[in-house]
Design a protein around this motif. Sequence first.
Motif, mmCIF file in Angstrom:
data_model
loop_
_atom_site.group_PDB
_atom_site.id
_atom_site.type_symbol
_atom_site.label_atom_id
_atom_site.label_comp_id
_atom_site.label_asym_id
_atom_site.label_seq_id
_atom_site.Cartn_x
_atom_site.Cartn_y
_atom_site.Cartn_z
ATOM 1 N N GLY A 42 70.812 -53.778 -27.215
ATOM 2 C CA GLY A 42 70.540 -52.780 -26.372
ATOM 3 C C GLY A 42 69.358 -51.728 -26.989
ATOM 4 O O GLY A 42 69.391 -50.574 -26.365
ATOM 5 N N ASP A 43 68.596 -52.076 -27.886
ATOM 6 C CA ASP A 43 67.626 -51.330 -28.300
ATOM 7 C C ASP A 43 66.294 -51.140 -27.461
ATOM 8 O O ASP A 43 65.336 -50.480 -27.906
ATOM 9 C CB ASP A 43 67.096 -51.912 -29.833
ATOM 10 C CG ASP A 43 66.758 -53.073 -29.877
ATOM 11 O OD1 ASP A 43 66.404 -53.652 -28.718
ATOM 12 O OD2 ASP A 43 66.372 -53.649 -30.836
ATOM 13 N N GLY A 44 66.240 -51.756 -26.350
ATOM 14 C CA GLY A 44 65.289 -51.597 -25.502
ATOM 15 C C GLY A 44 64.374 -52.659 -25.502
ATOM 16 O O GLY A 44 63.274 -52.926 -24.467
ATOM 17 N N SER A 45 64.367 -53.718 -26.484
ATOM 18 C CA SER A 45 63.204 -54.653 -26.585
ATOM 19 C C SER A 45 63.845 -55.914 -26.874
ATOM 20 O O SER A 45 64.504 -56.115 -27.989
ATOM 21 C CB SER A 45 62.146 -54.173 -27.930
ATOM 22 O OG SER A 45 61.436 -55.311 -27.766
ATOM 23 N N TRP A 46 64.012 -56.854 -25.801
ATOM 24 C CA TRP A 46 64.593 -58.278 -26.221
ATOM 25 C C TRP A 46 63.553 -59.074 -26.533
ATOM 26 O O TRP A 46 63.025 -59.962 -25.535
ATOM 27 C CB TRP A 46 65.395 -58.498 -24.589
ATOM 28 C CG TRP A 46 66.366 -59.848 -24.961
ATOM 29 C CD1 TRP A 46 66.625 -60.340 -26.305
ATOM 30 C CD2 TRP A 46 67.109 -60.270 -23.957
ATOM 31 N NE1 TRP A 46 67.526 -61.352 -25.839
ATOM 32 C CE2 TRP A 46 67.764 -61.493 -24.623
ATOM 33 C CE3 TRP A 46 67.217 -60.252 -22.516
ATOM 34 C CZ2 TRP A 46 68.639 -62.303 -23.859
ATOM 35 C CZ3 TRP A 46 67.985 -61.006 -21.969
ATOM 36 C CH2 TRP A 46 69.077 -61.781 -22.706
ATOM 37 N N SER A 47 63.130 -59.196 -27.813
ATOM 38 C CA SER A 47 62.126 -60.110 -28.145
ATOM 39 C C SER A 47 62.618 -61.349 -28.811
ATOM 40 O O SER A 47 63.772 -61.138 -29.599
ATOM 41 C CB SER A 47 60.937 -59.400 -28.808
ATOM 42 O OG SER A 47 61.548 -58.644 -29.959
ATOM 43 N N ILE A 48 61.825 -62.327 -28.945
ATOM 44 C CA ILE A 48 62.217 -63.468 -29.960
ATOM 45 C C ILE A 48 61.237 -64.012 -30.622
ATOM 46 O O ILE A 48 59.996 -63.733 -30.510
ATOM 47 C CB ILE A 48 62.596 -64.553 -28.891
ATOM 48 C CG1 ILE A 48 61.715 -65.212 -28.174
ATOM 49 C CG2 ILE A 48 63.830 -64.127 -27.957
ATOM 50 C CD1 ILE A 48 61.898 -66.277 -27.044
#
Length: 443
Positions: free
Chosen positions: A62-68
């Motif tokens: 939920g921190d605003g950036s769904w990165s991988i």
Amino acid sequence: MASAIAATTTIAVAIRSYNSYVNGTRQSLASRAKESAEAGLNILIESLNEDHPEWLIEPYNGDGSWSISRAATGGCRINASENPTIQGTSNTYNNGTEGRYKLSKYSFEGNNFYGGVGSFEMEGEIRSSNNKLLASAKIYQDMSIIAKACNALPGDTNSQDSIWPGIFVLSRIQNYRGGKAVMKGSEPQEAAEIICTEADCVSGKWDSDYPPEPTIGDIELPNTQEPPEQVKGISTSKLKSAVRSKFRKCQNFRIPEDLSDDAKWQDSNGTWHVYISGTGSASLNGYSKCKNPNSSIKISNSGPVRLYLDGSLNIGSRTWIDTTDVNHAADFMILGTPKAKTNQKIDIRGEAPNGEALKTFVWLPKGEVKFQTGKEKRLVEGAIWADSFWRSANAQLGDFELRLPEDMPQLIYQRLGKEFGIGQRDYVAQGVTSWRSYGRTPD
């Protein structure tokens, strides 16, 4: 008096009607907020399935950036695209209000080889034309995350268990004649995967149906493994002296029991970390007076063992690595370290006295694993990953067979990390397994 009673009754009816209207309006707005969350979740799932499948095995807090990290996914695509959109407008209404959605959280339980369960937590809101919050809702939905082969349909189990390699070679595999790499317990025998990262990796004759040829694949390599800072290590010369002192007495050398405290450390999970430091070579061999059976390097059952190796290891003809007390091949690992040089080797000449399997997982990204030709069949249970794999076969005296346990990929993934989930997979969210929701309006 009668007129007063009538007036009071009229007011009470009006108040009840008004309260009923207000409550109905609030319920309607709360329902619309739930609908917005549901619509947003459907939009997100469609986007994940079609354009961002790798994200289905990555948590979001939920921190605003769904990165991988592309290197960690083992996904099918060469280039993973931009991050998925996790918020937006899902519904619009004639009075100017909007239904909006936002992903609050996503968690994944499982692994990237077999899949698992994905849990979505989606917020929904109804906002007026001037952006005033009218109602909010949240839904919780669990879905099956299906792992599949690239370009395969969900549920297609062809090659399901053979994508993770039993033998993984970076540069060369030599003399694969009369050898087998099979799935443990398969009947009839099913070939395990052998993967090379180079198209011309085969040196010498390939004569086997298990598999009939190696798979060529450009695969992200796992990291070399650092020994924990709690273990200082034992030099190759001190290891040779310690082993020799036992072998002179025709005794086995037990790991970890017979190692000094500096050479070993047990973590809170019960795993023993053993470190052989220095880039020299430890040549270990028994004495001719000690026979039936020869003295062994015995891996005990006091807990899983990870042996970190800077240099080389040579197992002579008068000794052998005894893993008969090891519960599973994933419980004994030999791992090359970042300090290893390109000439690192594990050279095994000694044979088990009764054809017992060597149960192990080997990862030498800079090194060579070599099995000398023996009188009996060489049996390895586990997996061998290395820069090169060499089966010495100047004389066809015995065969080599590797048996890959079905649960090996999952155990290595869980213990060493997701980058060890080698074998490209694609993912699909399909089938709701759990659902619940709540909605509210501002007071």
